[in-house]
Write an enzyme that holds these catalytic residues in place. Structure first.
Site, PDB file in Angstrom:
ATOM      1  N   GLY A 204       0.827  -1.202   0.000  1.00 52.27           N
ATOM      2  CA  GLY A 204       0.000   0.000   0.000  1.00 52.27           C
ATOM      3  C   GLY A 204       0.863   1.254   0.000  1.00 52.27           C
ATOM      4  O   GLY A 204       2.078   1.195   0.250  1.00 52.27           O
ATOM      5  N   CYS A 205       0.225   2.378  -0.287  1.00 53.09           N
ATOM      6  CA  CYS A 205       0.999   3.624  -0.413  1.00 53.09           C
ATOM      7  C   CYS A 205       1.558   4.084   0.933  1.00 53.09           C
ATOM      8  O   CYS A 205       2.754   4.390   1.048  1.00 53.09           O
ATOM      9  CB  CYS A 205       0.141   4.701  -1.058  1.00 53.09           C
ATOM     10  SG  CYS A 205      -1.509   4.877  -0.363  1.00 53.09           S
ATOM     11  N   TYR A 206       0.721   4.105   1.972  1.00 48.96           N
ATOM     12  CA  TYR A 206       1.228   4.511   3.291  1.00 48.96           C
ATOM     13  C   TYR A 206       2.292   3.525   3.808  1.00 48.96           C
ATOM     14  O   TYR A 206       3.312   3.948   4.357  1.00 48.96           O
ATOM     15  CB  TYR A 206       0.092   4.589   4.309  1.00 48.96           C
ATOM     16  CG  TYR A 206      -0.899   5.721   4.155  1.00 48.96           C
ATOM     17  CD1 TYR A 206      -0.517   7.054   4.272  1.00 48.96           C
ATOM     18  CD2 TYR A 206      -2.250   5.451   3.946  1.00 48.96           C
ATOM     19  CE1 TYR A 206      -1.441   8.078   4.186  1.00 48.96           C
ATOM     20  CE2 TYR A 206      -3.189   6.470   3.855  1.00 48.96           C
ATOM     21  CZ  TYR A 206      -2.785   7.785   3.972  1.00 48.96           C
ATOM     22  OH  TYR A 206      -3.716   8.799   3.896  1.00 48.96           O
TER      23      TYR A 206
END
Ligand SMILES: NC(=O)C1=CN([C@@H]2O[C@H](COP(=O)(O)OP(=O)(O)OC[C@H]3O[C@@H](n4cnc5c(N)ncnc54)[C@H](OP(=O)(O)O)[C@@H]3O)[C@@H](O)[C@H]2O)C=CC1
Ligand SMILES: CC(=O)N[C@@H](CCC(=O)OP(=O)(O)O)C(=O)O
Length: 330
Positions: free
Chosen positions: A154-156
């Protein structure tokens, strides 16, 4: 030459990876796909994204026939689809022998017990899940080369883990605190009230309950406090992290730990200098900046990425290149 099908190509990450694959000499696009009944089926991608007017490909409905054609002609599929859609498509393509690069969270936890709580479904493919590899490119290169099912982070988690993994051995029992702000593209292209222009205003969300908290904790091997924020900008993530390091840790120890990235092309580390989102937007780069207070043992490290690039599409490209060793062929 590797031939790649992109499913979910009309979405933000799907369109982004389409443009990246299109620009690679040793990769070709088998086709672009949307759902069988998509309102966009048959449309040129450039009608949705005029910025990609140089890409003359249309969005095809993902019918059963189309799936079989992909198996017959593609070396890999990129799934830029929702978790619940990727869950089934990844298993099906993987079982047909096609390499799968999944941008969703459907294969990121190896423990099936995590899925009902964080994704709202029971994972129906434990035997496929067992073969999945977490595609954090700077850390899992060898495994990404070996597995045909890559769960792109995921991005985070990409922003957070890139900052925290080098110093994992210096952490204490005090949970690192991650405050991260994301641009609105992080929520995808579909219309939603909370991401509409007049509603967006800097605010925390998912407090003490976002699914990226256990993703980060699992991959770090240490619990964390993670608070995401929605910012009023389109692209990018800035994660500012505070961590208590072991007693006796020196500034030199921290500097040595971040030397892990000395040979990493896409990760830049600065001491006492902090990154800006605008410097990484539209790039595949991660910029890290840190400062350490020897007196208290507290480290602040900030990490900036483009959520659609290093947080999704360009990290998937790194995985594709690692997996197929595309660079070595050039
Ligand atoms: N946005 C971001 O910053 C990041 C997103 N991700 C993950 O990547 C994935 C894609 O995200 P994003 O691009 O933002 O999402 P979008 O909502 O922008 O796009 C989703 C795409 O999936 C298509 N789609 C929906 N249902 C199906 C189906 N049954 N079969 C085939 N295609 C389908 C949609 O088209 P249509 O509905 O017309 O069929 C659209 O092309 C998600 O899992 C997300 O969690 C990961 C990291 C960062
Ligand atoms: C701003 C925003 O809404 N961001 C998304 C994260 C996007 C991402 O990385 O997601 P996945 O794990 O879903 O693949 C969110 O918080 O759900």
């Amino acid at each position: 030459m590797k031939n790649i099908a992109i499913i979910g190509a009309s979405g933000y990450t799907g369109a982004q990876i389409t443009s990246l694959i299109n620009a690679e000499a040793n990769l070709s696009i088998q086709g672009l796909y949307v759902s069988e009944n998509s309102l966009d089926k048959g449309k040129p991608l450039s009608e949705l994204y005029p910025t990609y007017s140089h890409i003359s490909l249309c969005l095809n409905p993902l019918t059963e026939d189309a799936k079989h054609t992909i198996v017959a002609t593609a070396d890999a599929v990129v799934l830029a689809t929702d978790h619940a859609v990727s869950l089934h498509l990844a298993a099906w393509f993987y079982q047909q022998g096609v390499a799968v690069f999944d941008l969703s969270g459907a294969y990121r936890f190896s423990d099936v017990a995590q899925y009902p709580k964080w994704y709202g479904f029971t994972h129906e493919y434990p035997e496929v899940l067992a073969d999945a590899v977490y595609g954090l490119a700077e850390w899992n290169c060898e495994q990404i080369g070996k597995s045909k099912l890559i769960a792109v982070p995921g991005c985070y988690p990409t922003a957070s883990l890139t900052a925290l993994k080098p110093i994992a051995h210096l952490l204490t029992d005090v949970f690192p605190v991650i405050n991260a702000v994301s641009g609105v593209t992080g929520a995808g292209r579909k219309a939603q009230l909370h991401t509409s222009f007049c509603e967006v205003s800097l605010t925390p969300y998912g407090v003490l309950g976002h699914r990226h908290q256990p993703e980060i904790a699992t991959q770090l091997g240490q619990e964390v406090i993670f608070t995401p924020h929605l910012g009023n900008f389109k692209r990018g993530i800035l994660a500012t992290i505070t961590a208590k390091l072991k007693s006796g840790t020196s500034t030199d120890d921290v500097a040595k730990a971040f030397q892990y990235y000395d040979s990493a092309e896409l990760v830049t580390v600065k001491h006492n200098q902090f990154p800006k989102v605008d410097d990484v937007v539209q790039t595949a780069n991660c910029h890290l900046g840190w400062k350490f207070d020897e007196a208290t043992g507290y480290l602040v490290v900030a990490s900036a990425i483009d959520n659609l690039m290093k947080g999704a599409a360009s990290q998937a490209m790194q995985c594709i290149k690692i997996h197929f060793d595309v660079l070595a062929e050039q």
